[in-house]
Design a protein around this motif. Structure first.
Motif, PDB file in Angstrom:
ATOM      1  N   ILE A 124       0.853  -1.190   0.000  1.00 23.48           N
ATOM      2  CA  ILE A 124       0.000   0.000   0.000  1.00 23.48           C
ATOM      3  C   ILE A 124       0.884   1.234   0.000  1.00 23.48           C
ATOM      4  N   LEU A 125       0.545   2.175  -0.882  1.00 27.92           N
ATOM      5  CA  LEU A 125       1.285   3.426  -1.015  1.00 27.92           C
ATOM      6  C   LEU A 125       0.310   4.565  -0.748  1.00 27.92           C
ATOM      7  N   ASP A 126       0.506   5.281   0.341  1.00 26.06           N
ATOM      8  CA  ASP A 126      -0.386   6.382   0.714  1.00 26.06           C
ATOM      9  C   ASP A 126       0.158   7.684   0.142  1.00 26.06           C
ATOM     10  N   GLY A 173     -13.769  10.519   0.618  1.00 24.96           N
ATOM     11  CA  GLY A 173     -13.575  11.227  -0.643  1.00 24.96           C
ATOM     12  C   GLY A 173     -12.258  10.915  -1.326  1.00 24.96           C
ATOM     13  N   SER A 174     -11.396  10.153  -0.670  1.00 26.74           N
ATOM     14  CA  SER A 174     -10.142   9.757  -1.309  1.00 26.74           C
ATOM     15  C   SER A 174     -10.426   8.562  -2.231  1.00 26.74           C
ATOM     16  N   TYR A 175      -9.397   8.150  -2.953  1.00 29.25           N
ATOM     17  CA  TYR A 175      -9.543   7.033  -3.885  1.00 29.25           C
ATOM     18  C   TYR A 175      -8.491   5.977  -3.601  1.00 29.25           C
ATOM     19  N   ALA A 176      -8.920   4.731  -3.598  1.00 29.59           N
ATOM     20  CA  ALA A 176      -8.009   3.591  -3.494  1.00 29.59           C
ATOM     21  C   ALA A 176      -7.971   2.933  -4.863  1.00 29.59           C
ATOM     22  N   ILE A 177      -6.790   2.830  -5.427  1.00 25.83           N
ATOM     23  CA  ILE A 177      -6.615   2.233  -6.742  1.00 25.83           C
ATOM     24  C   ILE A 177      -5.698   1.032  -6.581  1.00 25.83           C
ATOM     25  N   THR A 178      -6.198  -0.141  -6.959  1.00 25.05           N
ATOM     26  CA  THR A 178      -5.403  -1.355  -6.910  1.00 25.05           C
ATOM     27  C   THR A 178      -4.900  -1.632  -8.310  1.00 25.05           C
ATOM     28  N   ILE A 179      -3.585  -1.694  -8.447  1.00 29.56           N
ATOM     29  CA  ILE A 179      -2.931  -1.878  -9.730  1.00 29.56           C
ATOM     30  C   ILE A 179      -2.272  -3.245  -9.742  1.00 29.56           C
ATOM     31  N   THR A 180      -2.502  -4.002 -10.813  1.00 24.52           N
ATOM     32  CA  THR A 180      -1.845  -5.284 -10.998  1.00 24.52           C
ATOM     33  C   THR A 180      -0.850  -5.149 -12.138  1.00 24.52           C
ATOM     34  N   LYS A 181       0.422  -5.406 -11.836  1.00 22.99           N
ATOM     35  CA  LYS A 181       1.461  -5.256 -12.855  1.00 22.99           C
ATOM     36  C   LYS A 181       1.296  -6.337 -13.917  1.00 22.99           C
ATOM     37  N   HIS A 182       1.379  -5.934 -15.160  1.00 19.15           N
ATOM     38  CA  HIS A 182       1.219  -6.862 -16.281  1.00 19.15           C
ATOM     39  C   HIS A 182       2.417  -7.786 -16.406  1.00 19.15           C
ATOM     40  N   TYR A 227      -6.172  -2.135 -13.450  1.00 23.18           N
ATOM     41  CA  TYR A 227      -6.418  -1.373 -12.222  1.00 23.18           C
ATOM     42  C   TYR A 227      -7.908  -1.333 -11.905  1.00 23.18           C
ATOM     43  N   GLU A 228      -8.173  -1.176 -10.620  1.00 25.52           N
ATOM     44  CA  GLU A 228      -9.544  -1.026 -10.123  1.00 25.52           C
ATOM     45  C   GLU A 228      -9.569   0.197  -9.229  1.00 25.52           C
ATOM     46  N   VAL A 229     -10.627   0.999  -9.366  1.00 28.44           N
ATOM     47  CA  VAL A 229     -10.748   2.245  -8.614  1.00 28.44           C
ATOM     48  C   VAL A 229     -11.916   2.130  -7.646  1.00 28.44           C
ATOM     49  N   GLU A 230     -11.683   2.549  -6.401  1.00 18.19           N
ATOM     50  CA  GLU A 230     -12.745   2.533  -5.395  1.00 18.19           C
ATOM     51  C   GLU A 230     -12.714   3.847  -4.618  1.00 18.19           C
ATOM     52  N   GLU A 231     -13.812   4.598  -4.721  1.00 17.90           N
ATOM     53  CA  GLU A 231     -13.897   5.834  -3.952  1.00 17.90           C
ATOM     54  C   GLU A 231     -14.149   5.484  -2.493  1.00 17.90           C
ATOM     55  N   GLN A 247       2.098  -8.987  -9.399  1.00 15.68           N
ATOM     56  CA  GLN A 247       1.953  -8.423  -8.060  1.00 15.68           C
ATOM     57  C   GLN A 247       1.058  -7.190  -8.103  1.00 15.68           C
ATOM     58  N   GLN A 248       0.488  -6.874  -6.937  1.00 16.31           N
ATOM     59  CA  GLN A 248      -0.425  -5.748  -6.838  1.00 16.31           C
ATOM     60  C   GLN A 248       0.117  -4.648  -5.943  1.00 16.31           C
ATOM     61  N   LEU A 249      -0.287  -3.437  -6.285  1.00 15.89           N
ATOM     62  CA  LEU A 249       0.021  -2.243  -5.515  1.00 15.89           C
ATOM     63  C   LEU A 249      -1.287  -1.494  -5.328  1.00 15.89           C
ATOM     64  N   THR A 250      -1.593  -1.117  -4.099  1.00 19.41           N
ATOM     65  CA  THR A 250      -2.759  -0.277  -3.840  1.00 19.41           C
ATOM     66  C   THR A 250      -2.252   1.099  -3.457  1.00 19.41           C
ATOM     67  N   ILE A 251      -2.752   2.105  -4.175  1.00 20.04           N
ATOM     68  CA  ILE A 251      -2.391   3.481  -3.847  1.00 20.04           C
ATOM     69  C   ILE A 251      -3.629   4.177  -3.290  1.00 20.04           C
TER      70      ILE A 251
END
Length: 71
Positions: free
Chosen positions: A2-4, A60-69, A52-56, A28-32
Motif C-alpha cells: 500500500i502506497l499512501d 472522498g479519497s480514492y483507493a486504486i489497486t494496480i496489478t502489474k502486467h 487497475y480497479e478504482v474505489e472511492e 503483483q499488486q500495488l494499492t495506492i
C-alpha cells in the motif's frame, strides 16, 4: 503493498506510483491511496498494460489497486 499518496501535490503521487510499480514482479499488486482521482495516471497504466480497479472511499479519497502486467 500500500502506497499512501494523500497530502501530496501533483505530479508527486503519479511519479511515486510509477516508481513503485517498477519494483513489482509481474502479477503483483500495488494499492495506492490518493486525495483525488488520478486521471493522468490511468492512460499511463493502460499504455503499460497494467490492470487497475478504482474505489472511492468514504472520506472522498480514492483507493486504486494496480496489478502489474506480465512481461
Amino acid at each position: 503493498m500500500i502506497l499512501d499518496n494523500r497530502g501530496m501535490q501533483p505530479p508527486q503521487p503519479m511519479m511515486r506510483t510509477l516508481a513503485a510499480i517498477e519494483e513489482l514482479e509481474s502479477g503483483q499488486q500495488l494499492t495506492i491511496i490518493n486525495d483525488r482521482r488520478p486521471m493522468f495516471l490511468f492512460p499511463e497504466l493502460e499504455e503499460q498494460g497494467h490492470a487497475y480497479e478504482v474505489e472511492e472511499q468514504a472520506d472522498g479519497s480514492y483507493a486504486i489497486t494496480i496489478t502489474k502486467h506480465g512481461v
